[in-house]
Design an enzyme around this catalytic site. Structure first.
Site, PDB file in Angstrom:
ATOM      1  N   ALA B 124       0.830  -1.207   0.000  1.00  0.00           N
ATOM      2  CA  ALA B 124       0.000   0.000   0.000  1.00  0.00           C
ATOM      3  C   ALA B 124       0.868   1.262   0.000  1.00  0.00           C
ATOM      4  O   ALA B 124       0.524   2.267  -0.637  1.00  0.00           O
ATOM      5  CB  ALA B 124      -0.934   0.006   1.209  1.00  0.00           C
ATOM      6  N   HIS B 160       1.933  -6.936  -5.576  1.00  0.00           N
ATOM      7  CA  HIS B 160       1.462  -8.334  -5.424  1.00  0.00           C
ATOM      8  C   HIS B 160       0.950  -8.885  -6.756  1.00  0.00           C
ATOM      9  O   HIS B 160      -0.029  -9.633  -6.781  1.00  0.00           O
ATOM     10  CB  HIS B 160       0.316  -8.443  -4.403  1.00  0.00           C
ATOM     11  CG  HIS B 160       0.655  -8.025  -3.006  1.00  0.00           C
ATOM     12  ND1 HIS B 160       1.225  -8.870  -2.087  1.00  0.00           N
ATOM     13  CD2 HIS B 160       0.495  -6.842  -2.359  1.00  0.00           C
ATOM     14  CE1 HIS B 160       1.382  -8.229  -0.932  1.00  0.00           C
ATOM     15  NE2 HIS B 160       0.954  -7.003  -1.079  1.00  0.00           N
TER      16      HIS B 160
END
Lengths: 253, 253
Positions: B124, B160
């Site tokens: 993030a 990811h």
């Protein structure tokens, strides 16, 4: 205000079945019961509305229903005339942004809740039937003016629910971890219970009754409780007993 | 305005390694080169800031760096004093909402771009280094006032990143399909190129140079081009030649 008549599919396609095929009996029973002959299709979850309409129309035609695309007309007028509404899957953010931008939230809600217009949602179309899209899996490719949605039911939906794979080496959060993180938010955030529909599972709502239909189990996340498996055929009417901010009340299924 | 000094990790954890362990050499080289002794840690992607600080501190302490939690002090003052900034992973929406709500976007950007303060992001924390969070994988559990982020680099990141599994029966979109759908949006939407970092791949930016580091390949999505595999060690400096709205220019790597 009546309870809505809803058929909320996790997905349009399930492994081994064609487009909407696994849900054909449920959709036809739902439409026949409501004496529907035309379906207003809302393709806003996709970029190409005409292509999406062309994909959906033959399936409903085969079943004997005429499909109108909302984008072919004045959208608000189309909703006001609609005999039934089907919102298809795609990107939930794109769908919700378009519904907000075209001022369609209120009129769809009125038609479904006040006039009893039957509503079918699939994937993103199921996400937007909830109070908010906080539990979509989609990528936020556009910015909607709000995450608040149609609010036809008092809990959120997570479609395409997948169980964690114990053999996975991927370190991104599992779906269950994501939903539990949502439920761990401080009380200043709006948080709802979440019904997680695996592909092939469907929530059916009619008047006083809500039941899990389809061909696959669901998983229910009540805030503050351990997640529960929900079998096909389970009566979920008690989920409607929750008012919007009473997620911490106990509920026994 | 100088180019930023950035180390952007796809993730904090990679299969077979402890917390940040796979990136230990890259992080230490980055911090040593910049003569850093303290790290300002921003834990806003998690709900429990103290617990997250307690998890991160021992790793940096072991390497000889002191860690301060931004939530222990006035956040803007902490950023103004910071010698280096590390934003950890968690939920991108929760992180970005908090950065906006606390008016931290501008001050972090100034410190990194104008003052050359080194910036480490993970997951993030890497998403928010981009112009916008349109390519996060996270669940939108809270509503930020904007998807616009720190804009330290002129392209978005998908952390990811996972390749599609040809054996999967799941019918949700693959990661590649989601990014290509983003790139298919009509021109009225803001759309950026996307660097997709597999777990273990890291983008390193220092002055005039950008290079892929880490232990895994990346995949680059230039709008209007076929996706490209990027090997560890590839010079990506040309990605900075794009101005923010020139994604359709051709680029050869």
């Amino acid at each position: 205000m009546s309870r809505p008549r809803l058929l909320l599919l996790s997905s349009s396609v399930v492994h081994g079945y064609g487009f909407l095929e696994y849900a054909a009996a449920d959709i036809n029973t739902f439409l026949n019961k409501n004496r529907v002959s035309t379906v207003l299709f809302i393709p806003y979850a996709a970029v190409d509305h005409d292509a999406y309409l062309a994909k959906v129309s033959p399936t409903f035609s085969k079943w004997g229903y005429q499909v109108e695309g909302i984008h072919k007309d004045d959208p608000i007028e189309a909703v006001k005339r609609a005999e039934t509404i089907f919102i298809g899957g795609g990107n939930t953010f794109l769908l919700l942004k378009t519904l907000h931008d075209l001022n369609l939230i209120r009129v769809i809600r009125q038609r479904v809740l006040d006039d009893g217009v039957p509503y079918i949602g699939s994937s993103a179309g199921t996400n937007v039937s909830a109070p908010a899209i906080h539990n979509t899996n989609d990528m936020p490719i556009v910015f909607p003016s709000s995450f608040e949605a149609l609010n036809l039911i008092p809990f959120n939906i997570n479609p395409h629910y997948v169980d964690s794979d114990p053999n996975s080496t991927h370190k991104g959060e599992t779906r269950e971890e994501r939903i539990l993180q949502y439920h761990s938010l401080p009380s200043r955030y709006p948080v709802y219970n979440v019904l997680a529909l695996r592909e092939g599972s469907t929530l059916y709502v009619d008047g006083q009754n809500a039941i899990l239909k389809g061909i696959n189990k669901a998983r229910l996340f009540l805030r503050g409780k351990a997640p529960q498996e929900i079998d096909v055929g389970t009566d979920l009417s008690q989920l409607f007993a929750y008012t919007l901010k009473s997620e911490l009340q106990s509920m026994q299924l």
